[in-house]
Design a protein around this motif. Structure first.
Motif, PDB file in Angstrom:
ATOM      1  N   SER A  47       0.837  -1.193   0.000  1.00 27.42           N
ATOM      2  CA  SER A  47       0.000   0.000   0.000  1.00 27.42           C
ATOM      3  C   SER A  47       0.866   1.235   0.000  1.00 27.42           C
ATOM      4  O   SER A  47       1.693   1.416   0.866  1.00 27.42           O
ATOM      5  CB  SER A  47      -0.884   0.004   1.251  1.00 27.42           C
ATOM      6  N   ARG A  48       0.663   2.064  -0.990  1.00 22.57           N
ATOM      7  CA  ARG A  48       1.424   3.328  -1.051  1.00 22.57           C
ATOM      8  C   ARG A  48       0.527   4.520  -0.758  1.00 22.57           C
ATOM      9  O   ARG A  48       0.995   5.635  -0.730  1.00 22.57           O
ATOM     10  CB  ARG A  48       2.046   3.497  -2.428  1.00 22.57           C
ATOM     11  N   GLY A  49      -0.755   4.308  -0.605  1.00 21.42           N
ATOM     12  CA  GLY A  49      -1.653   5.414  -0.301  1.00 21.42           C
ATOM     13  C   GLY A  49      -1.721   5.656   1.189  1.00 21.42           C
ATOM     14  O   GLY A  49      -1.141   4.964   1.990  1.00 21.42           O
ATOM     15  N   HIS A 104       0.728  -3.514  18.321  1.00 26.43           N
ATOM     16  CA  HIS A 104      -0.015  -4.153  17.232  1.00 26.43           C
ATOM     17  C   HIS A 104      -0.081  -3.190  16.055  1.00 26.43           C
ATOM     18  O   HIS A 104      -0.354  -2.012  16.230  1.00 26.43           O
ATOM     19  CB  HIS A 104      -1.437  -4.525  17.652  1.00 26.43           C
ATOM     20  N   VAL A 105       0.164  -3.705  14.884  1.00 23.15           N
ATOM     21  CA  VAL A 105       0.035  -2.923  13.668  1.00 23.15           C
ATOM     22  C   VAL A 105      -0.928  -3.672  12.769  1.00 23.15           C
ATOM     23  O   VAL A 105      -0.711  -4.838  12.452  1.00 23.15           O
ATOM     24  CB  VAL A 105       1.397  -2.743  12.960  1.00 23.15           C
ATOM     25  N   ASP A 106      -2.010  -2.991  12.372  1.00 24.95           N
ATOM     26  CA  ASP A 106      -2.996  -3.641  11.511  1.00 24.95           C
ATOM     27  C   ASP A 106      -2.386  -3.984  10.163  1.00 24.95           C
ATOM     28  O   ASP A 106      -1.741  -3.139   9.540  1.00 24.95           O
ATOM     29  CB  ASP A 106      -4.191  -2.726  11.289  1.00 24.95           C
ATOM     30  N   PRO A 107      -2.594  -5.208   9.678  1.00 27.53           N
ATOM     31  CA  PRO A 107      -2.141  -5.530   8.320  1.00 27.53           C
ATOM     32  C   PRO A 107      -3.009  -4.838   7.277  1.00 27.53           C
ATOM     33  O   PRO A 107      -4.095  -4.335   7.576  1.00 27.53           O
ATOM     34  CB  PRO A 107      -2.316  -7.053   8.259  1.00 27.53           C
ATOM     35  N   VAL A 108      -2.518  -4.806   6.059  1.00 25.49           N
ATOM     36  CA  VAL A 108      -3.294  -4.245   4.950  1.00 25.49           C
ATOM     37  C   VAL A 108      -4.451  -5.199   4.640  1.00 25.49           C
ATOM     38  O   VAL A 108      -4.264  -6.404   4.532  1.00 25.49           O
ATOM     39  CB  VAL A 108      -2.405  -4.071   3.698  1.00 25.49           C
ATOM     40  N   ILE A 109      -5.655  -4.630   4.513  1.00 21.67           N
ATOM     41  CA  ILE A 109      -6.836  -5.409   4.136  1.00 21.67           C
ATOM     42  C   ILE A 109      -7.338  -4.870   2.801  1.00 21.67           C
ATOM     43  O   ILE A 109      -7.520  -3.664   2.634  1.00 21.67           O
ATOM     44  CB  ILE A 109      -7.949  -5.303   5.201  1.00 21.67           C
ATOM     45  N   ASP A 133       3.224  -3.338   2.885  1.00 24.94           N
ATOM     46  CA  ASP A 133       3.864  -2.021   2.843  1.00 24.94           C
ATOM     47  C   ASP A 133       5.047  -2.060   3.810  1.00 24.94           C
ATOM     48  O   ASP A 133       4.880  -2.350   4.999  1.00 24.94           O
ATOM     49  CB  ASP A 133       2.863  -0.946   3.253  1.00 24.94           C
ATOM     50  N   THR A 134       6.254  -1.786   3.314  1.00 28.46           N
ATOM     51  CA  THR A 134       7.433  -1.862   4.185  1.00 28.46           C
ATOM     52  C   THR A 134       7.369  -0.867   5.332  1.00 28.46           C
ATOM     53  O   THR A 134       8.016  -1.073   6.361  1.00 28.46           O
ATOM     54  CB  THR A 134       8.720  -1.605   3.365  1.00 28.46           C
ATOM     55  N   ASN A 135       6.594   0.213   5.180  1.00 26.80           N
ATOM     56  CA  ASN A 135       6.451   1.155   6.292  1.00 26.80           C
ATOM     57  C   ASN A 135       5.769   0.496   7.482  1.00 26.80           C
ATOM     58  O   ASN A 135       6.059   0.827   8.638  1.00 26.80           O
ATOM     59  CB  ASN A 135       5.651   2.384   5.845  1.00 26.80           C
ATOM     60  N   LEU A 136       4.861  -0.429   7.217  1.00 23.54           N
ATOM     61  CA  LEU A 136       4.209  -1.152   8.308  1.00 23.54           C
ATOM     62  C   LEU A 136       5.204  -2.077   9.004  1.00 23.54           C
ATOM     63  O   LEU A 136       5.174  -2.234  10.228  1.00 23.54           O
ATOM     64  CB  LEU A 136       3.016  -1.962   7.775  1.00 23.54           C
ATOM     65  N   GLN A 137       6.097  -2.683   8.228  1.00 17.14           N
ATOM     66  CA  GLN A 137       7.127  -3.524   8.825  1.00 17.14           C
ATOM     67  C   GLN A 137       8.007  -2.699   9.767  1.00 17.14           C
ATOM     68  O   GLN A 137       8.283  -3.094  10.897  1.00 17.14           O
ATOM     69  CB  GLN A 137       7.976  -4.162   7.725  1.00 17.14           C
ATOM     70  N   CYS A 172       8.952 -10.497   5.675  1.00 18.65           N
ATOM     71  CA  CYS A 172       8.167  -9.718   6.635  1.00 18.65           C
ATOM     72  C   CYS A 172       6.853  -9.218   6.056  1.00 18.65           C
ATOM     73  O   CYS A 172       6.149  -8.449   6.715  1.00 18.65           O
ATOM     74  CB  CYS A 172       9.008  -8.558   7.180  1.00 18.65           C
ATOM     75  N   PHE A 173       6.497  -9.603   4.828  1.00 20.27           N
ATOM     76  CA  PHE A 173       5.124  -9.400   4.367  1.00 20.27           C
ATOM     77  C   PHE A 173       4.165 -10.108   5.317  1.00 20.27           C
ATOM     78  O   PHE A 173       3.039  -9.676   5.515  1.00 20.27           O
ATOM     79  CB  PHE A 173       4.941  -9.973   2.958  1.00 20.27           C
ATOM     80  N   LEU A 174       4.624 -11.231   5.884  1.00 19.28           N
ATOM     81  CA  LEU A 174       3.811 -12.000   6.823  1.00 19.28           C
ATOM     82  C   LEU A 174       4.098 -11.510   8.236  1.00 19.28           C
ATOM     83  O   LEU A 174       5.239 -11.602   8.709  1.00 19.28           O
ATOM     84  CB  LEU A 174       4.136 -13.491   6.708  1.00 19.28           C
ATOM     85  N   PRO A 175       3.099 -10.987   8.952  1.00 20.14           N
ATOM     86  CA  PRO A 175       3.331 -10.522  10.325  1.00 20.14           C
ATOM     87  C   PRO A 175       3.936 -11.590  11.226  1.00 20.14           C
ATOM     88  O   PRO A 175       4.681 -11.274  12.154  1.00 20.14           O
ATOM     89  CB  PRO A 175       1.923 -10.120  10.789  1.00 20.14           C
ATOM     90  N   SER A 176       3.636 -12.858  10.951  1.00 12.41           N
ATOM     91  CA  SER A 176       4.201 -13.931  11.768  1.00 12.41           C
ATOM     92  C   SER A 176       5.720 -13.918  11.716  1.00 12.41           C
ATOM     93  O   SER A 176       6.394 -14.141  12.725  1.00 12.41           O
ATOM     94  CB  SER A 176       3.683 -15.289  11.291  1.00 12.41           C
ATOM     95  N   TYR A 177       6.277 -13.656  10.547  1.00  6.95           N
ATOM     96  CA  TYR A 177       7.730 -13.633  10.417  1.00  6.95           C
ATOM     97  C   TYR A 177       8.326 -12.384  11.070  1.00  6.95           C
ATOM     98  O   TYR A 177       9.473 -12.395  11.500  1.00  6.95           O
ATOM     99  CB  TYR A 177       8.143 -13.740   8.950  1.00  6.95           C
ATOM    100  N   CYS A 178       7.554 -11.318  11.136  1.00  8.43           N
ATOM    101  CA  CYS A 178       8.022 -10.147  11.896  1.00  8.43           C
ATOM    102  C   CYS A 178       8.184 -10.533  13.365  1.00  8.43           C
ATOM    103  O   CYS A 178       9.140 -10.117  14.025  1.00  8.43           O
ATOM    104  CB  CYS A 178       7.027  -8.995  11.754  1.00  8.43           C
ATOM    105  N   TRP A 179       7.232 -11.316  13.867  1.00  3.91           N
ATOM    106  CA  TRP A 179       7.337 -11.803  15.248  1.00  3.91           C
ATOM    107  C   TRP A 179       8.581 -12.666  15.405  1.00  3.91           C
ATOM    108  O   TRP A 179       9.319 -12.540  16.386  1.00  3.91           O
ATOM    109  CB  TRP A 179       6.088 -12.599  15.616  1.00  3.91           C
TER     110      TRP A 179
END
Length: 978
Positions: A26-28, A116-121, A319-323, A370-377
């Protein structure tokens, strides 16, 4: 039409590349909620804490509260239902705020309002789900903006046609954060941040799938939530806005045909739980209720499209900003760095976040992971393990982190609930992805082509059931383990999402015994069949033998038993093969001079600082040193227990036989003298193995431990202390030079240092705080240290005070080197004052400490009276010519001590000239070059002067030899070739 045929229409059988369909970033502008620890896990398990930090992006999210909700509230005020709902909210909040054991075990304990950071939906449609996936690479995915982004708060807004949405299907592959998002939604409602709904009732489909007895909807609600007894009677009879959450719909087998599930509109009528779900979705039961369903992609089509108002796909952190935001929030928690100093720890936390952010900006492979929140964990948990582990509890291992990570994401789920085999998802992964991982490790390959995937996944597809399982796996699980490669020129190949995951799955594949030849597999199946037949035959033989005296029947029965017994003996060789593989991989000589595995993991996450590799430059050989370590870790009792929950059974007898077969080979290889980094890997393997008896036998054979130049982080120090702590034997020599040790490191290693006779601590930046720990070590009544080297450490005057106190009371130390430790005159005088109380020291090195005549002579005067001290090193100090002559006049037979000050002794070369030059040669790279050059120039002048004064040709020859050595050193200094 079979589901396999349906799957073929949406995903061509031969094209694995179409599995690249990660959702674009997401870039918006969008809203981001920071509420709770984003930890993988299912709704049916102990939920993760969810909280209230709200980070608002560009768009303001709309909160629509229909007028009917005000009517519902007014109705509730007149009954006890409002109090019941408040109790319900309190109960849900407490339950969903619990953390899983893994969160508490492998990291800091976060509060409810933590991270917690909401994933893109992304809003989707059934047509888009059914059509073939586009062939996207990671680079295209990052550049393409994510269209139709929708927030969690707006899922029930009217659709494009203006119709009110009542049923929402929220789907995503494993690891995208479905369950965590639902937990956040529940807690948001409990805290009044979801005002659209007056009542929220969550159900776990896994829980519902275990019950088949008829039950009414009202009884089901009160059974799960007893606080709602007063609310249930008004369901359907009031304008109460109710939201049902059905988490994990793939666990239920739903039949929407009237012939399969009858219509039911009465909340009080008992029907099977699956029938309740079907009629809720049909809007035949409680038609005004809103429903949100979470599921994996393969189960989306179980609900007919006419019953779904909106499809929404969870894209994870595309979105890498969410990561970056997730890592910033998680790694910046005050409790993340443990209990030690806040200032230094916060600086290290900021440095970690900065390095990780730079690595994400390079669009390296970790960005795709890190597209997958699980891997961020997993990344955060691994970093916490690497950087903030001050002590290693027995249960905390790297293998344990990966095993628990898989349990959090798969938790014993079956791959396809409609398949009669009920194979667990993790077992299927071990058999298929594990095979791919193992073949990659054996061929030292990390990138896999489409042909590689087909060979590992499709070659044995023989039945409709196997084909269906493969389609479900490709749809739901494939992208959790494999992602498109980001390296230029390799965009159409796949790599494991996290490099270490390849080695873990390869290890699991081997330990589970999946690495079998065709003959072994056929033999095993035949053995099981014959074994079962022999049991049945035994009953028949016993009956017939009582009626007919046929003596040959027992003989025939015994012959049937021969094959299973013979095969069981042969199968024991499988354990030997596993042990052999583990030992062979652990001691591969081609990997001897790589970084240790913990540094390799650190580099894979944070990247390597420095210039980027040129695209045309040949890549380094792939290294798989974690593979045998994971094999050992998987065999530990705790990891075997977790894998048992995931459907991957490893018997106690098998683990025992593997350890027994491996013992001789491992211990024999460890005695060969491993390089420092390889020895660290060996110690880490023993820690991961978690077999105290095995470790004790292996460690008992290590008399010399050389870990020089290994960066000894607190974790590595803890591993060394833990492994060495399994025995109490003496260690002849422990070399920890150039290991980045500090006072806290010495504190962790205290019990190990006590048992060492020779201790090398040079080049570690050990200051006064560390000297305080060394003082306590030397004054301990069980201290065995006889030779201590503290060369090239900033000991200083205060450190000298602590060491002097240690000398006064120590009984084991015979040699102490304080070469180049910034003592100065004051430090040397403090040592001299306490030296008289020592009765065991034989050699003291105070060279290169800026000592003047006064301090040097004071030390020597004390040394003269000392009962055992016979050698004092004083070279490279600021001693005058008169002082040198005085010290040079000392004689062992007369004064009882010899001072090593210069390379000359009058008109002859000193007997210790080679010792002095060897010390200088070893330390040249670490000393101030200009000052050393001045000292060497003075030495050279003195050698030339003494050579001219002597007429003895043999002495002249000795002088010339020493002069040549000094000139070589001066030449290296001048040309910078040290």
């Amino acid at each position: 039409m079979s589901r396999a045929m349906q799957c073929q229409s949406c995903l061509p059988w031969g094209s694995w590349m179409q599995l690249h369909r990660f959702l674009p970033g997401s870039r918006g502008t969008r809203s981001v909620y920071l509420c709770a620890a984003s930890v993988p896990g299912e709704l049916g398990s102990v939920p993760v804490g969810l909280g209230c930090v709200h980070y608002q992006g560009g768009n303001q999210e709309r909160s629509v509260r229909p007028s009917s909700s005000r009517h519902g509230l007014s109705h509730l005020r007149n009954v006890a239902s409002s109090d019941a709902i408040k109790k319900h909210q309190k109960s849900l909040s407490a339950w969903f705020s619990h953390q899983p054991n893994e969160e508490r075990q492998f990291g800091p304990s976060f509060s409810v309002d933590a991270v917690h950071v909401d994933p893109v939906i992304r809003e989707s449609s059934l047509e888009e789900i059914l059509k073939p996936s586009p062939d996207l690479t990671i680079q295209n995915q990052l550049q393409q903006s994510c269209r139709q982004v929708i927030s969690l708060q707006n899922l029930f807004d009217v659709d494009a046609c203006g119709r009110q949405v009542k049923n929402v299907v929220l789907y995503g592959t494993v690891g995208t954060g479905k369950s965590t998002l639902i937990k956040k939604m529940v807690v948001d409602w409990c805290h009044g941040r979801l005002p659209r709904f007056e009542l929220l009732i969550p159900f776990s489909c896994e829980d519902l799938s275990h019950s088949h007895a008829p039950i009414s909807l009202r009884r089901l609600i009160t059974k799960k939530y007893q606080h709602l007894r007063d609310v249930v009677p008004i369901l359907g009879a009031s304008n109460l806005n109710v939201l049902f959450i059905l988490n994990g719909l793939e666990r239920l087998n739903l039949d929407f045909r009237l012939a399969g599930t009858e219509l039911c509109c009465d909340p009080s009528e008992p029907v099977p739980p699956s029938a309740i779900v079907v009629n809720l979705l049909r809007k035949y039961l409680l038609p005004e209720a809103s429903i949100i369903v979470t599921t994996r992609p393969s189960a989306v089509r179980r609900i007919p499209g006419k019953y779904v108002g909106r499809y929404a796909e969870i894209c994870g952190f595309s979105d890498t900003n969410l990561q970056k935001l997730y890592f910033q929030m998680r790694l910046s928690q005050p409790s993340c760095s443990g209990q030690d100093g806040v200032g230094s720890s916060s600086g290290e936390q900021e440095n970690l976040v900065e390095m990780l952010s730079r690595n994400l900006e390079r669009h390296n492979q970790i960005t795709a992971a890190c597209f997958l929140p699980s891997y961020c964990w997993l990344v955060c948990t691994t970093l916490h393990f690497l950087y903030f582990t001050k002590m290693v509890p027995p249960s905390q291992t790297l293998t344990g982190i990966y095993t628990s990570f898989l349990r959090l994401n798969f938790s014993g789920e079956v791959l396809d609930s409609t398949d009669p085999t009920n194979i667990s998802m993790m077992k299927y992964v071990a058999k298929t992805v594990g095979k791919l991982a193992y073949e990659g490790v054996m061929s030292r390959k990390t990138c896999f082509s489409e042909d590689d995937l087909q060979r590992c996944f499709e070659v044995e597809m023989k039945t409709e059931s196997e084909l269906n399982l493969l389609e479900v796996f490709r749809s739901d699980v494939f992208r959790f383990f494999l992602s498109p490669c980001v390296q230029p020129g390799k965009e159409h190949t796949f790599v494991f999402t996290i490099p270490a995951m390849q080695e873990y799955l390869a290890a699991l594949y081997v330990v589970l015994g999946e690495k079998k030849t065709l003959a072994q597999r056929v033999g095993k199946e035949l053995s099981e069949v014959v074994g079962k037949v022999s049991e049945d035959v035994a009953v028949v033989v016993n009956i017939i033998s009582k009626v007919l005296p046929l003596r040959f029947l027992p003989v025939l029965f015994n012959l049937l038993k021969i094959f299973p017994r013979y095969f069981s003996r042969l199968s024991g060789k499988d354990q030997d093969a596993i042990a052999h593989t583990m030992a062979e991989e652990l001691f591969k000589e081609e990997d001897y001079y790589n970084d240790d595995v913990l540094d390799q993991i650190n580099s894979s996450i944070l990247g390597v600082e420095g210039p980027m590799r040129h695209p045309d430059e040949a890549p380094d050989d792939e290294v798989f040193e974690l593979f045998p370590i994971f094999m050992g870790g998987i065999l530990s009792r705790r990891n075997r227990a977790i894998l048992e929950q995931l459907g991957c059974s490893i018997k106690n007898l098998a683990a025992f036989e593997i350890a027994k077969a491996m013992k001789k080979t491992v211990i024999r290889n460890s005695r060969k003298g491993l390089p420092p980094s390889e020895l660290m890997d060996y110690l880490f393997f023993l820690h991961e193995f978690q077999n105290e008896r095995f470790t004790a036998e292996a460690i008992r054979s290590l008399r010399t431990v050389n870990l020089s130049s290994v960066k000894m982080t607190p974790l590595k120090c803890s591993v060394l202390a833990s492994v060495m702590g399994t025995t109490s034997h003496e260690v002849e020599e422990l070399n920890l030079s150039s290991c980045n040790l500090d006072a806290s490191s010495l504190k962790i290693l205290f019990s190990v240092l006590l048992r060492c006779k020779t201790l090398h601590l040079q080049l570690n930046s050990l200051g006064s705080d560390a000297c305080k720990e060394i003082r306590d070590l030397l004054l301990h009544d069980k201290c065995m240290v006889s030779n201590l080297r503290l060369t090239n450490n900033p000991v200083g005057e205060q450190g000298a005070q602590y060491l002097a106190e240690a000398l006064a009371g120590n009984r084991s130390l015979t040699r102490l080197s304080l070469l180049h430790t910034a003592l100065g005159d004051r430090g040397a005088k403090v040592l001299a004052q306490h030296l008289a109380k020592n009765h065991h020291l034989q050699e003291l090195n105070l060279g290169y400490n800026s000592l003047t005549d006064t301090a040097a002579l004071q030390v020597v005067e004390v040394a003269k009276k000392h009962t055992t001290l016979d050698r004092v090193h004083l070279y490279f100090n600021d001693i005058s010519e008169d002082g040198k002559r005085t010290l040079d006049g000392l004689r062992m037979d007369r004064d009882g001590v010899r001072a090593l000050v210069f390379l000359t002794a009058g008109t002859d070369v000193s007997d210790y000239w080679s010792n002095i030059l060897n010390v200088v040669q070893k330390n040249l790279p670490f000393w101030d070059h200009e000052r050393v050059r001045q000292h060497l120039s003075l030495i050279l002048q003195d050698l030339e002067s003494s050579r001219r004064q002597t007429a003895n040709p043999w002495r002249k020859a000795k002088f010339l030899r020493v002069e040549s050595e000094v000139k070589k050193m001066l030449g290296k200094l001048q040309h910078g070739t040290l």
